[in-house]
Design a protein around this motif. Structure first.
Motif, PDB file in Angstrom:
ATOM      1  N   HIS A  68      -2.692  10.967  -7.892  1.00  0.00           N
ATOM      2  CA  HIS A  68      -2.365   9.553  -8.089  1.00  0.00           C
ATOM      3  C   HIS A  68      -3.634   8.757  -8.349  1.00  0.00           C
ATOM      4  O   HIS A  68      -4.639   8.971  -7.678  1.00  0.00           O
ATOM      5  CB  HIS A  68      -1.678   8.977  -6.853  1.00  0.00           C
ATOM      6  N   THR A  69      -3.560   7.832  -9.278  1.00  0.00           N
ATOM      7  CA  THR A  69      -4.698   6.956  -9.527  1.00  0.00           C
ATOM      8  C   THR A  69      -4.796   5.911  -8.416  1.00  0.00           C
ATOM      9  O   THR A  69      -3.782   5.514  -7.839  1.00  0.00           O
ATOM     10  CB  THR A  69      -4.571   6.255 -10.896  1.00  0.00           C
ATOM     11  N   THR A  70      -6.028   5.486  -8.147  1.00  0.00           N
ATOM     12  CA  THR A  70      -6.185   4.394  -7.182  1.00  0.00           C
ATOM     13  C   THR A  70      -6.291   3.054  -7.907  1.00  0.00           C
ATOM     14  O   THR A  70      -6.406   2.010  -7.267  1.00  0.00           O
ATOM     15  CB  THR A  70      -7.440   4.591  -6.299  1.00  0.00           C
ATOM     16  N   ASP A  71      -6.258   3.093  -9.243  1.00  0.00           N
ATOM     17  CA  ASP A  71      -6.177   1.825  -9.980  1.00  0.00           C
ATOM     18  C   ASP A  71      -4.877   1.131  -9.598  1.00  0.00           C
ATOM     19  O   ASP A  71      -3.850   1.776  -9.423  1.00  0.00           O
ATOM     20  CB  ASP A  71      -6.134   2.070 -11.502  1.00  0.00           C
ATOM     21  N   GLN A  72      -4.933  -0.188  -9.507  1.00  0.00           N
ATOM     22  CA  GLN A  72      -3.719  -0.899  -9.125  1.00  0.00           C
ATOM     23  C   GLN A  72      -2.620  -0.688 -10.170  1.00  0.00           C
ATOM     24  O   GLN A  72      -2.871  -0.771 -11.376  1.00  0.00           O
ATOM     25  CB  GLN A  72      -4.002  -2.393  -8.978  1.00  0.00           C
ATOM     26  N   ASP A  75      -3.905   7.364   3.600  1.00  0.00           N
ATOM     27  CA  ASP A  75      -5.162   8.115   3.675  1.00  0.00           C
ATOM     28  C   ASP A  75      -5.185   9.027   4.885  1.00  0.00           C
ATOM     29  O   ASP A  75      -6.168   9.696   5.153  1.00  0.00           O
ATOM     30  CB  ASP A  75      -6.352   7.144   3.728  1.00  0.00           C
ATOM     31  N   LEU A 116       0.856  -1.174   0.000  1.00  0.00           N
ATOM     32  CA  LEU A 116       0.000   0.000   0.000  1.00  0.00           C
ATOM     33  C   LEU A 116       0.894   1.226   0.000  1.00  0.00           C
ATOM     34  O   LEU A 116       1.607   1.494   0.961  1.00  0.00           O
ATOM     35  CB  LEU A 116      -0.935  -0.009   1.218  1.00  0.00           C
ATOM     36  N   GLY A 138      -1.508  11.042  -0.328  1.00  0.00           N
ATOM     37  CA  GLY A 138      -2.612  10.130  -0.526  1.00  0.00           C
ATOM     38  C   GLY A 138      -3.106  10.211  -1.960  1.00  0.00           C
ATOM     39  O   GLY A 138      -2.614  11.035  -2.741  1.00  0.00           O
ATOM     40  N   PRO A 139      -4.080   9.395  -2.309  1.00  0.00           N
ATOM     41  CA  PRO A 139      -4.673   8.375  -1.454  1.00  0.00           C
ATOM     42  C   PRO A 139      -3.782   7.133  -1.360  1.00  0.00           C
ATOM     43  O   PRO A 139      -2.885   6.960  -2.173  1.00  0.00           O
ATOM     44  CB  PRO A 139      -5.976   8.038  -2.185  1.00  0.00           C
ATOM     45  N   GLN A 140      -4.107   6.318  -0.362  1.00  0.00           N
ATOM     46  CA  GLN A 140      -3.414   5.040  -0.268  1.00  0.00           C
ATOM     47  C   GLN A 140      -3.839   4.168  -1.440  1.00  0.00           C
ATOM     48  O   GLN A 140      -5.013   4.155  -1.817  1.00  0.00           O
ATOM     49  CB  GLN A 140      -3.790   4.359   1.047  1.00  0.00           C
ATOM     50  N   ARG A 141      -2.897   3.483  -2.066  1.00  0.00           N
ATOM     51  CA  ARG A 141      -3.211   2.725  -3.281  1.00  0.00           C
ATOM     52  C   ARG A 141      -2.342   1.482  -3.379  1.00  0.00           C
ATOM     53  O   ARG A 141      -1.212   1.466  -2.908  1.00  0.00           O
ATOM     54  CB  ARG A 141      -3.026   3.609  -4.506  1.00  0.00           C
TER      55      ARG A 141
END
Ligand code: NAG
Ligand code: CA
Ligand code: CA
Length: 368
Positions: free
Chosen positions: A307-311, A101, A97, A111-114
């Motif tokens: 930042h994208t939260t997509d993996q 967050d 991760l 953030g966000p945490q991803r």
């Protein structure tokens, strides 16, 4: 030399005699949470856009500066250099991760945490030292950007009185940063200092291109921000520091930071007012030293706070930008104004920025 020196939050040209060229365009000031503005170890930068073009052409490509010399090395010299380069450790790839967050400094894009996956790589267990950088320069005659520019930023607290007295300018938002003529990696505290007694300390006053040049010469590269942060966490999940959540577990110092009242009083409770020899504090679970504190470390990524939260798999940051990401904080960081010695913390500088608290370490895909 005609240049303007800029801070992210404030842009000022104090001395028109020295800075004859270019008008100083104001940068807009982003809203920042309390504690971030004026961060002493954060946003110092040269303004690349204002550099006179002719100053940048001759030696713009770092390859030009060192490849010829590198090719002329004797095999004996190569053996010596090998010995002085950092030991590396395998960082086994995996998912983690990245970011948080619960940011310490939200404006930094913590953030966000991803969920991020990084492949296995090897990482220098330590920051690149003065001695290691010297062996690179000896072999290649490489000239750093600070040497070319003729100056670099030095923290006022480590300058001699005589040098301080010659300086008639400062950066308004961070008056403890002084542009010092003759400051560079060989003279980290100003022209009247040298590295003879600090060969095992991190090299400082290296620009992003200087760091890239060293790592390429060593058959390595700079880490991506994701690799750096993954390595910093040492396998721990949701912990702030490379060793856990407490800054000083059992009353012990785990990093070279600032204790006392910044910028006026450094109690050096951790044993060091300035940089420490690398590996002076405990390693994290991956065997990496000084990931937090001592010197800030360049990464290969361009800076963004979105930042994208997509993996992501092996993210490398935006394709372009104006600033590069640096990680880990430095010996100048204190929670009161620079709470950036956390794995998810981040800051930025233009690639040509150099300062007395900014260094790097390298990584590689295979074992060296
Ligand atoms: C670099 O060269 C200088 C001058 O010959 C020498 O004193 C120094 O030990 C060399 N450094 C390394 C790391 O080889
Ligand atoms: Ca310290
Ligand atoms: Ca560091």
């Amino acid at each position: 030399m005609a240049r303007c020196l800029a801070l992210f939050f404030v842009f000022t040209c104090v001395n028109r005699v020295l800075y004859t060229r270019g008008s100083c365009g104001a940068r807009s000031e982003p809203t920042v949470p309390q504690g971030a503005a004026g961060c002493g170890c954060g946003n110092l930068k040269r303004d690349a856009a204002l550099e006179p073009v002719e100053d940048r052409t001759a030696s713009a490509d770092p390859d030009d500066k060192y490849s010829r010399g590198a090719n002329e090395r004797s095999s004996e010299a190569q053996g010596d250099e090998k010995k002085t380069q950092s030991q590396m450790v395998l960082i086994s790839g995996g998912q983690f991760l990245m970011g948080t967050d619960n940011p310490g400094i939200a404006a930094d894009g913590e953030g966000p945490q991803r969920l991020v996956h990084v492949d296995s790589f090897y990482m220098d267990i330590q920051e690149v030292t003065n001695q290691q950088f010297q062996s690179f320069v000896n072999a290649t005659a490489y000239i750093t950007e600070a040497e070319t520019f003729g100056d670099s930023f030095v923290f006022e607290g480590i300058l001699s009185e005589s040098v301080k007295n010659q300086i008639t300018q400062a950066v308004a938002a961070a008056p403890w940063w002084l542009p010092v003529k003759g400051a560079n990696w060989r003279h980290p505290d100003g022209p009247d200092s040298n590295i003879a007694n600090i060969l095992a300390h991190p090299v400082l006053h290296v620009s992003w291109a200087d760091a890239v040049a060293y790592c390429s010469w060593a058959n390595r590269r700079l880490p991506t921000e994701a690799e750096w942060e993954y390595a910093c966490r040492g396998g721990l999940k949701d912990r702030r520091y490379p060793w856990g959540n407490k800054l000083n577990p059992k009353g012990q110092h785990y990093a070279n930071l600032w204790q006392g009242d910044f910028p006026n009083h450094n109690s050096a409770e951790d044993g060091y007012i300035k940089t420490s020899p690398v590996k002076s504090f405990p390693a994290n679970a991956f065997g990496l030293y000084d990931m937090a504190g001592n010197a800030w470390e360049w990464t290969s990524d361009w800076w963004t706070v979105h930042h994208t939260t997509d993996q992501q798999h092996n993210p490398t940051g935006p394709p372009s930008g104006t600033d590069k990401v640096k990680k880990g904080g430095s010996y100048m960081c204190h929670k009161s104004y620079c709470y950036r010695y956390r794995c998810e913390a981040r800051s930025q500088n233009t690639p040509d920025s150099t300062a007395s608290n900014l260094g790097f370490r390298c990584v590689s895909r295979g074992q060296q």
